[in-house]
Design a protein around this motif. Structure first.
Motif, PDB file in Angstrom:
ATOM      1  N   HIS A  13     -42.313   7.549  60.977  1.00 44.25           N
ATOM      2  CA  HIS A  13     -41.041   8.193  61.311  1.00 44.25           C
ATOM      3  C   HIS A  13     -40.212   7.168  62.082  1.00 44.25           C
ATOM      4  CE1 HIS A  13     -43.189  12.391  61.405  1.00 44.25           C
ATOM      5  NE2 HIS A  13     -43.181  11.840  60.206  1.00 44.25           N
ATOM      6  N   THR A  16     -38.072   5.014  65.913  1.00 41.82           N
ATOM      7  CA  THR A  16     -38.666   5.764  67.024  1.00 41.82           C
ATOM      8  C   THR A  16     -37.659   5.796  68.173  1.00 41.82           C
ATOM      9  OG1 THR A  16     -39.720   3.763  67.884  1.00 41.82           O
ATOM     10  CG2 THR A  16     -41.033   5.136  66.382  1.00 41.82           C
ATOM     11  N   ARG A  39     -40.627   4.628  71.882  1.00 39.91           N
ATOM     12  CA  ARG A  39     -41.694   5.575  71.573  1.00 39.91           C
ATOM     13  C   ARG A  39     -42.400   5.309  70.249  1.00 39.91           C
ATOM     14  NH1 ARG A  39     -41.659  10.356  74.628  1.00 39.91           N
ATOM     15  NH2 ARG A  39     -43.701  10.553  73.668  1.00 39.91           N
ATOM     16  N   ASP A  40     -43.101   4.185  70.173  1.00 39.52           N
ATOM     17  CA  ASP A  40     -43.897   3.942  68.970  1.00 39.52           C
ATOM     18  C   ASP A  40     -45.189   4.757  68.940  1.00 39.52           C
ATOM     19  OD1 ASP A  40     -41.976   2.333  67.886  1.00 39.52           O
ATOM     20  OD2 ASP A  40     -43.300   0.622  67.515  1.00 39.52           O
ATOM     21  N   ASP A  41     -45.390   5.559  70.017  1.00 39.14           N
ATOM     22  CA  ASP A  41     -46.454   6.570  69.918  1.00 39.14           C
ATOM     23  C   ASP A  41     -45.994   7.714  69.010  1.00 39.14           C
ATOM     24  OD1 ASP A  41     -44.475   7.120  71.957  1.00 39.14           O
ATOM     25  OD2 ASP A  41     -45.748   8.734  72.710  1.00 39.14           O
ATOM     26  N   CYS A  42     -44.719   7.725  68.654  1.00 36.90           N
ATOM     27  CA  CYS A  42     -44.158   8.805  67.824  1.00 36.90           C
ATOM     28  C   CYS A  42     -43.910   8.358  66.383  1.00 36.90           C
ATOM     29  CB  CYS A  42     -42.860   9.314  68.444  1.00 36.90           C
ATOM     30  SG  CYS A  42     -43.074   9.985  70.097  1.00 36.90           S
ATOM     31  N   THR A  43     -44.699   7.431  65.885  1.00 36.96           N
ATOM     32  CA  THR A  43     -44.501   7.003  64.493  1.00 36.96           C
ATOM     33  C   THR A  43     -44.959   8.079  63.503  1.00 36.96           C
ATOM     34  OG1 THR A  43     -46.604   5.822  64.609  1.00 36.96           O
ATOM     35  CG2 THR A  43     -44.601   4.504  64.911  1.00 36.96           C
ATOM     36  N   GLY A  44     -45.683   9.084  64.006  1.00 36.23           N
ATOM     37  CA  GLY A  44     -45.893  10.281  63.196  1.00 36.23           C
ATOM     38  C   GLY A  44     -47.190  10.381  62.420  1.00 36.23           C
ATOM     39  N   THR A  47     -51.022  11.496  64.636  1.00 33.78           N
ATOM     40  CA  THR A  47     -50.737  11.331  66.075  1.00 33.78           C
ATOM     41  C   THR A  47     -50.078   9.994  66.431  1.00 33.78           C
ATOM     42  OG1 THR A  47     -52.846  10.475  66.986  1.00 33.78           O
ATOM     43  CG2 THR A  47     -52.707  12.852  66.701  1.00 33.78           C
ATOM     44  N   GLY A  48     -49.747   9.196  65.455  1.00 29.96           N
ATOM     45  CA  GLY A  48     -48.856   8.050  65.680  1.00 29.96           C
ATOM     46  C   GLY A  48     -49.502   6.818  66.276  1.00 29.96           C
ATOM     47  N   ILE A 285     -45.488  12.175  79.346  1.00 27.02           N
ATOM     48  CA  ILE A 285     -45.852  11.271  78.238  1.00 27.02           C
ATOM     49  C   ILE A 285     -47.321  10.909  78.356  1.00 27.02           C
ATOM     50  CG2 ILE A 285     -45.505   8.917  77.334  1.00 27.02           C
ATOM     51  CD1 ILE A 285     -42.529   9.218  78.056  1.00 27.02           C
ATOM     52  N   GLY A 320     -48.910   3.788  71.506  1.00 20.85           N
ATOM     53  CA  GLY A 320     -49.682   4.949  71.040  1.00 20.85           C
ATOM     54  C   GLY A 320     -51.058   5.055  71.675  1.00 20.85           C
TER      55      GLY A 320
END
Ligand SMILES: *Cc1c(COP(=O)(O)O)cnc(C)c1O
Length: 338
Positions: A13, A16, A39-44, A47-48, A285, A320
């Motif tokens: 996604h 980010t 927010r590359d923990d939110c790549t989808g 859980t990213g 976060i 992430g």
């Protein structure tokens, strides 16, 4: 840089979000640097995390080569293995994961929960290898075995860190600078965790290629400073060459810090525990015990020591890893029910 020249499958996604961390900034220093988070923990994907950007190019290459099976390796709680298992599932490829026992932690949570639970859920076959095994050789043995059975395996290196995977982070550099330009945000420094080196190598190659003049600090989670900088530099040079811009990355562009590893890869430190709890409580976060918790401990320490100018903007690149928290349930000494 023209990424459409390279085979790629869309898995992440993107872009980010780039967001301010107001409460954390105030908590660390009243009139200190403003902290931001990419927010590359939110790549989808499952859980990213940062491996998804690399896998877009690695899986593109695998499909181009006609692969039907993906092989990769990592530590037991590897976020890379989990994202690879998910990418393979999405693309209808078989996936074999070799997990190296780097920590000696034999608890059921560490060996079966967290990322390992997700590897299994995505249908990957997992097998263990002892600490300090030659994991590249182990992958080659497995690949030869599968080839003999008529399969077409594609070997993804640990962490997805080669010039193909690192393209994902050159692309992230482009994305981040475009966002900052749009927001009229002047970025003075980027800080992130560095392990198998592909993230920093690709990111720096991208930043240099677009002449952003933004310095990057990689907080090492395993190797000492010098060793980490050398492996990042080597891969950054090869990535720049792959991008068609050989020679642009200089040794001085690569800065790592090895002071926050503690007693070893994947082993908790007090600084990590404090950073994970503080960011959870001030920003809502989730960081992780192996990578971003240690990187954030390094960022806290640098802010407190006055490393960044008061009026500067510092971006933490969140790579992430929160699934790994479930492999470390007893590490954080959390209150029970009241
Ligand atoms: C793999 C990983 C890193 C390190 O990235 P490299 O490209 O291996 O240096 C950082 N954070 C998390 C959460 C990771 O899974």
């Amino acid at each position: 840089m023209h990424f459409s020249r390279f085979p790629r499958v869309r898995l992440a996604h993107l872009p980010t979000p780039l967001e301010p961390m107001e409460r954390l900034s105030k908590f660390l220093a009243k009139d200190g640097p403003r902290l931001w988070i990419k927010r590359d923990d939110c790549t989808g994907l499952s859980t990213g995390g940062n491996k998804t950007r690399k896998l877009e190019f690695l899986m593109g290459d695998a499909l181009k080569q006609g692969a039907d099976t993906i092989i990769t390796q990592g530590a037991t709680q590897s976020n890379h293995a989990r994202q690879t298992a998910a990418a393979a599932a999405k693309l209808g490829l078989a996936c074999h994961i070799l997990l190296e026992d780097r920590t000696g932690n034999a608890s059921p949570d560490y060996t079966l929960n967290g990322n390992v639970l997700l590897d299994r859920l995505h249908g990957a076959s997992i097998s263990k290898r002892a600490k300090d095994s030659d994991m590249n050789k182990e992958m080659e043995i497995l690949a030869a075995d599968l080839r003999a059975k008529g399969k077409k395996p594609y070997v993804v290196p640990g962490g997805g860190s080669n010039p193909v995977g690192a393209l994902g982070y050159a692309n992230c550099a482009l994305e981040l600078v475009a966002q900052a330009n749009e927001m009229q945000l002047k970025i003075d420094h980027v800080v992130h965790a560095t392990g198998s080196a592909g993230t920093q190598a690709g990111f720096v190659a991208g930043l240099v290629a677009i002449n952003s003049r933004i310095p990057t600090l990689g907080i090492s989670v395993r190797a000492p400073k010098e060793k980490q900088e050398n492996s990042v530099f080597d891969l950054a040079q090869r990535t720049a060459e792959h991008l068609g811009a050989p020679g642009i990355v200089k040794r001085e562009h690569i800065v790592a810090n090895g002071d926050y590893v503690g007693s070893g890869y994947g082993l908790p430190t007090d600084g990590m525990i404090d950073a994970v709890k503080t960011v959870a409580r001030l920003e809502g976060i989730l960081l992780d015990p192996v990578y971003t918790g240690k990187a954030m401990a390094g960022l806290f320490d640098h802010v407190r020591k006055g490393f960044f100018a008061k009026d500067s903007n510092v971006v933490f690149l969140h790579t992430g890893g929160s699934a790994g928290l479930f492999g470390y349930p007893d590490t954080f000494d959390l209150p029970g029910y009241v």
